[in-house]
Design a protein around this motif. Structure first.
Motif, PDB file in Angstrom:
ATOM      1  N   PHE A 252       6.680  21.297 -14.686  1.00 44.15           N
ATOM      2  CA  PHE A 252       8.016  20.790 -15.003  1.00 44.15           C
ATOM      3  C   PHE A 252       8.135  20.463 -16.486  1.00 44.15           C
ATOM      4  N   ARG A 253       7.039  19.924 -17.055  1.00 41.93           N
ATOM      5  CA  ARG A 253       7.088  19.535 -18.462  1.00 41.93           C
ATOM      6  C   ARG A 253       7.332  20.718 -19.388  1.00 41.93           C
ATOM      7  N   LYS A 254       6.952  21.920 -18.908  1.00 35.77           N
ATOM      8  CA  LYS A 254       7.131  23.098 -19.756  1.00 35.77           C
ATOM      9  C   LYS A 254       8.597  23.493 -19.864  1.00 35.77           C
ATOM     10  N   HIS A 255       9.407  23.064 -18.894  1.00 38.94           N
ATOM     11  CA  HIS A 255      10.824  23.399 -18.885  1.00 38.94           C
ATOM     12  C   HIS A 255      11.532  22.412 -19.812  1.00 38.94           C
ATOM     13  N   LYS A 256      11.740  22.833 -21.064  1.00 34.28           N
ATOM     14  CA  LYS A 256      12.198  21.867 -22.064  1.00 34.28           C
ATOM     15  C   LYS A 256      13.564  21.302 -21.741  1.00 34.28           C
ATOM     16  N   LEU A 257      14.479  22.204 -21.298  1.00 34.67           N
ATOM     17  CA  LEU A 257      15.825  21.719 -20.999  1.00 34.67           C
ATOM     18  C   LEU A 257      15.800  20.714 -19.857  1.00 34.67           C
ATOM     19  N   ALA A 258      14.950  20.965 -18.864  1.00 31.15           N
ATOM     20  CA  ALA A 258      14.874  20.048 -17.735  1.00 31.15           C
ATOM     21  C   ALA A 258      14.327  18.699 -18.179  1.00 31.15           C
ATOM     22  N   MET A 259      13.372  18.721 -19.128  1.00 25.93           N
ATOM     23  CA  MET A 259      12.828  17.466 -19.625  1.00 25.93           C
ATOM     24  C   MET A 259      13.898  16.689 -20.392  1.00 25.93           C
TER      25      MET A 259
ATOM     26  N   SER B  27      16.308  15.257 -17.987  1.00 23.94           N
ATOM     27  CA  SER B  27      15.786  14.057 -17.319  1.00 23.94           C
ATOM     28  C   SER B  27      15.962  12.844 -18.210  1.00 23.94           C
ATOM     29  N   ALA B  28      15.672  13.021 -19.503  1.00 31.29           N
ATOM     30  CA  ALA B  28      15.800  11.891 -20.419  1.00 31.29           C
ATOM     31  C   ALA B  28      17.245  11.413 -20.471  1.00 31.29           C
ATOM     32  N   VAL B  29      18.182  12.372 -20.588  1.00 34.85           N
ATOM     33  CA  VAL B  29      19.598  11.988 -20.666  1.00 34.85           C
ATOM     34  C   VAL B  29      20.034  11.299 -19.373  1.00 34.85           C
TER      35      VAL B  29
ATOM     36  N   THR C 112      26.466  14.275 -16.450  1.00 36.21           N
ATOM     37  CA  THR C 112      25.603  13.920 -15.322  1.00 36.21           C
ATOM     38  C   THR C 112      25.326  15.144 -14.457  1.00 36.21           C
ATOM     39  N   VAL C 113      26.389  15.874 -14.120  1.00 34.53           N
ATOM     40  CA  VAL C 113      26.209  17.041 -13.253  1.00 34.53           C
ATOM     41  C   VAL C 113      25.331  18.075 -13.949  1.00 34.53           C
ATOM     42  N   LEU C 114      25.567  18.273 -15.249  1.00 33.22           N
ATOM     43  CA  LEU C 114      24.776  19.242 -15.999  1.00 33.22           C
ATOM     44  C   LEU C 114      23.297  18.868 -15.976  1.00 33.22           C
ATOM     45  N   CYS C 115      23.015  17.581 -16.238  1.00 33.70           N
ATOM     46  CA  CYS C 115      21.623  17.126 -16.242  1.00 33.70           C
ATOM     47  C   CYS C 115      20.986  17.321 -14.873  1.00 33.70           C
ATOM     48  N   VAL C 116      21.706  16.906 -13.832  1.00 30.92           N
ATOM     49  CA  VAL C 116      21.153  17.032 -12.485  1.00 30.92           C
ATOM     50  C   VAL C 116      20.870  18.501 -12.170  1.00 30.92           C
ATOM     51  N   ASN C 117      21.784  19.389 -12.569  1.00 26.68           N
ATOM     52  CA  ASN C 117      21.568  20.815 -12.305  1.00 26.68           C
ATOM     53  C   ASN C 117      20.371  21.364 -13.076  1.00 26.68           C
ATOM     54  N   PHE C 118      20.224  20.951 -14.336  1.00 24.73           N
ATOM     55  CA  PHE C 118      19.072  21.413 -15.112  1.00 24.73           C
ATOM     56  C   PHE C 118      17.767  20.920 -14.482  1.00 24.73           C
ATOM     57  N   ILE C 119      17.789  19.653 -14.032  1.00 20.23           N
ATOM     58  CA  ILE C 119      16.584  19.122 -13.401  1.00 20.23           C
ATOM     59  C   ILE C 119      16.279  19.922 -12.132  1.00 20.23           C
TER      60      ILE C 119
ATOM     61  N   LEU D 181      12.870  21.810 -11.397  1.00 25.88           N
ATOM     62  CA  LEU D 181      12.079  21.508 -10.202  1.00 25.88           C
ATOM     63  C   LEU D 181      11.825  22.770  -9.382  1.00 25.88           C
ATOM     64  N   ARG D 182      12.853  23.630  -9.296  1.00 25.03           N
ATOM     65  CA  ARG D 182      12.679  24.846  -8.511  1.00 25.03           C
ATOM     66  C   ARG D 182      11.565  25.702  -9.100  1.00 25.03           C
ATOM     67  N   ASP D 183      11.593  25.833 -10.424  1.00 28.72           N
ATOM     68  CA  ASP D 183      10.530  26.611 -11.062  1.00 28.72           C
ATOM     69  C   ASP D 183       9.180  25.932 -10.894  1.00 28.72           C
ATOM     70  N   ALA D 184       9.170  24.584 -11.040  1.00 30.04           N
ATOM     71  CA  ALA D 184       7.902  23.867 -10.992  1.00 30.04           C
ATOM     72  C   ALA D 184       7.291  23.900  -9.589  1.00 30.04           C
ATOM     73  N   LEU D 185       8.139  23.907  -8.556  1.00 29.26           N
ATOM     74  CA  LEU D 185       7.620  23.851  -7.191  1.00 29.26           C
ATOM     75  C   LEU D 185       7.306  25.228  -6.625  1.00 29.26           C
ATOM     76  N   ASP D 186       7.647  26.281  -7.401  1.00 27.21           N
ATOM     77  CA  ASP D 186       7.390  27.633  -6.909  1.00 27.21           C
ATOM     78  C   ASP D 186       5.996  28.065  -7.363  1.00 27.21           C
ATOM     79  N   PRO D 187       5.044  28.143  -6.431  1.00 27.36           N
ATOM     80  CA  PRO D 187       3.670  28.438  -6.865  1.00 27.36           C
ATOM     81  C   PRO D 187       3.521  29.832  -7.472  1.00 27.36           C
ATOM     82  N   ARG D 188       4.470  30.728  -7.165  1.00 31.59           N
ATOM     83  CA  ARG D 188       4.344  32.072  -7.715  1.00 31.59           C
ATOM     84  C   ARG D 188       4.530  32.078  -9.219  1.00 31.59           C
TER      85      ARG D 188
END
Lengths: 339, 326
Positions: free
Chosen positions: B31-38, B41-43, B305-312, B316-323
């Motif tokens: 998840f940390r690698k996804h800069k926009l998601a990080m 999360s901060a926002v 808020t919606v934008l941040c939640v969507n980015f997160i 998360l989707r990328d982070a939880l996908d083991p592939r």
């Protein structure tokens, strides 16, 4: 294939019946009163007589079956008569489902208004699709490039920012500050092809609602196209196509895009009934008197028959386009029908 | 006679020993690698802090009417400006945010609970599969926004009186600290309708996952050890289908916030004196000519808020996908 289509149609019948029952029950169980809007000077016993005449006190199931017959048999016949000018059966004595607010048949109200909705929202949808698919394809083909990153970022923004906010901001900047476009959509405008000014005016008033909705649809579809393309670009058959020496254009457009479009077409089909629902908010912002606004007016005025009809029509559209999407998917990808 | 072998002695020095890795540790690393998601999360954390802690730090009163500040711009006393009655917009945004975010989270909780439960039952018990999936299909065919509008309008009054009746049982001093019954009633109504019209995609998702997970060996092992269906479902299957649910939950917060704002925007949400972001936007749209701040701030807060939640959610989707994990 025919068997598959027939199967889908047979499943749709109980679905529509159950949905009609839900829509009917929600409105029937609600405490709304058809004589609530009438003047207070009417004495209570007359009020009761009006209720009786309207059939408010009939048993629930009788009301439901009557409503269903009206909806599935009478009204379609009325539409058919209007469209063809022919008469079927007892056309004079046949009931018409009347709006409590305007006292005119609901079918006529819908007939007057669906064109506006379809023109504005439908063209926004088409515009959104036409821009979104190339963006999605390029984004996927050049994954992680600057184009892709900017594109996915803006797609996310367009997808997240609600249309009622973009719409208001457009009005503030483009019609209040810059005075480029009118903020209110004038439905009485007569557009004729001999009159160039009327075409320009019509175009000007369509720009803002179309842009607002188009951006939203574009964001959704380009994201989807991109991920569908990415799925396909890493498949073995793409490597095969490249290794047998096909040029890149053919590989991307002829092989990858063709296969990626299967889910995209499904998404687009499933989104068509949403056109009429998405219109609710946009029509409210720009004061377009289409179906969405009709629904809002009817809800605010406690006009049960109109609300019921519109909600039911929206639900039927969803069911119908679900079938269309399934059939299209089966046509484009024959493996589906065989399973 | 059987021979036993002594376990070999393995010497491992501290440096050779790899740090043990957990599923959530891996997810976090990805998840940390996804800069926009990080960044998102901060926002989002900042927004949540603002609305939760804000009222304790900021002294402005959202209800105080002062016409000398009518349509005030951004000043030191009114950081976000003031509305047509001179009420402090910053304080209103903070208060409205509490309601909007609470609606998002509560509606998500309802949708996820129902969706996961339906999905688990349909996937695990094949005799329930058909009927539950038919019900899901029917719910998917219901037109969401029109129904939302219709139900809020029609059942507003009865629910208000119901809540008022229920609250009248409580002692008076307790009632004094609570919101008005109409506000509590509408909150629960809006939240449950949004939740109950939003569980279907999750149910389908979970069912699909359960269908594959339940054929795995460890489920068979649990069953052959005599585990009951309930413990198999909740102990062995549920934790393994949780990752798509988490992603769906994130996106569903965003869509619940949008739904509530849309309702309020159409004038069918909360009562006028009760600010939510959508309601402030609705009240402000008539005064756009006087002060653009009245629609800009609530609109920006909803969008951000919606934008941040969507980015997160994306992260998360990328982070939880083991592939995708390297």
């Amino acid at each position: 294939m025919t068997k598959y289509i027939i199967q889908r149609l047979i499943i749709a019948v109980p679905t529509i019946l159950i949905i009609s029952f839900i829509v009917f029950a929600i409105l029937e169980l609600s405490p709304s009163d058809p004589v609530g809007q009438l003047p207070l000077t009417i004495p209570p016993e007359v009020r009761e007589q009006i209720r009786e005449a309207l059939g408010v006190n009939d048993p629930f199931m009788i009301k439901y079956v009557k409503w269903l017959r009206q909806f599935l048999i009478n009204e379609p016949l009325n539409i058919l008569e209007n469209a063809t000018g022919m008469t079927f059966g007892d056309s004079e004595g046949r009931l018409r489902y009347i709006s409590w607010q305007t006292r005119s048949p609901i079918v006529d109200l819908i007939g007057q208004r669906w064109g506006q909705t379809f023109l504005v929202v439908g063209s926004a949808y088409v515009l959104g699709i036409m821009i979104a698919i190339p963006i999605g394809v390029i984004s996927a083909y050049k994954q992680y490039s600057l184009f892709d990153q900017v594109g996915t970022f803006f797609a996310m923004v367009g997808f997240s920012v609600p249309t009622f906010f973009t719409g208001l901001m457009f009005i503030v900047f483009f019609s209040v500050k810059l005075k480029w476009f009118p903020s209110i959509y004038d439905t009485t405008l007569q557009v004729s092809f001999n009159d160039f000014d009327s075409i320009v005016t019509q175009f000007k008033q369509m720009v803002m609602p179309m842009t607002v909705l188009g951006l939203f649809y574009m964001a959704q579809i380009s994201r989807f196209t991109r991920s569908a393309m990415l799925d396909n670009l890493h498949q073995d058959y793409i490597r095969t196509a490249r290794s047998k020496g096909l040029n890149e254009r053919k590989v991307v457009l002829g092989h990858a895009l063709r296969n990626s479009l299967i889910p995209v077409v499904t998404l687009i089909t499933l989104g068509i009934p949403g056109i009429f629902q998405g219109a609710v908010i946009t029509e409210q912002i720009f004061r377009i008197n289409g179906l969405g606004q009709l629904l809002i007016i009817a809800i605010q005025g406690g006009d049960l028959p109109t609300v019921q009809s519109l909600t039911f029509i929206f639900a039927v559209l969803i069911v119908v386009f679900n079938i269309v999407a399934d059939v299209l998917y089966a046509l484009l990808d024959p493996r589906v029908a065989y399973n | 006679m059987s021979t036993t072998t002594k376990p070999a002695k393995i010497e491992i020095s501290g440096e050779q020993l790899q740090e043990s890795r957990t599923l959530w540790g891996d997810t976090w690393r990805q998840f940390r690698k996804h800069k926009l998601a990080m960044l998102a999360s901060a926002v989002l954390i900042a927004i949540v802090l603002l609305v939760v802690v804000g009222p304790f730090l900021y002294s402005g009163d959202p209800e105080h009417i002062d016409f000398s500040f009518k349509y005030s711009g951004m000043t030191a006393e009114r950081p976000f400006g003031a509305d047509d009655l001179g009420r402090d917009l910053f304080a209103r945004i903070i208060q409205g945010g509490r309601v909007s975010l609470l609606i998002g989270v509560t509606a998500m909780a309802i949708a996820m609970t129902v969706g996961t439960l339906v999905g688990l039952l349909a996937g695990y018990f094949s005799w329930m599969d058909n009927i539950l999936m038919r019900i899901t299909d029917i719910f998917l065919s219901l037109p969401r926004l029109p129904l939302l509008l219709v139900i809020t309008l029609l059942f507003r009054e009865p629910i208000n009186s119901l809540v008022a009746d229920m609250m009248s049982v409580l002692p008076a001093e307790m009632r004094g600290n609570m919101l008005a019954p109409s506000e509590i009633g509408i909150f629960f109504m809006i939240v449950s309708i949004i939740g109950l019209l939003g569980w279907m995609p999750t149910a389908r998702l979970v069912r699909g996952e359960v269908l594959t997970v339940k054929e795995r060996e460890y489920v068979l092992a649990a069953r052959s050890l005599g585990a009951s269906s309930r413990s198999i479902i909740f102990r062995h299957i549920l934790p393994n289908v949780l990752s798509p649910v988490i992603v769906a939950a994130t996106f569903s917060i965003a869509s619940a916030i949008i739904s509530e704002s849309a309702l309020s925007f159409l004038g069918l949400g909360f009562p006028p004196d009760f600010p939510t972001w959508g309601r402030i936007l609705f009240d402000g749209q008539g005064h756009v000519n006087k002060s653009i701040l009245l629609v800009m701030w609530p609109g920006l807060m909803i969008s951000l808020t919606v934008l941040c939640v969507n980015f997160i959610g994306d992260g998360l989707r990328d982070a939880l996908d083991p592939r995708l994990r390297k």
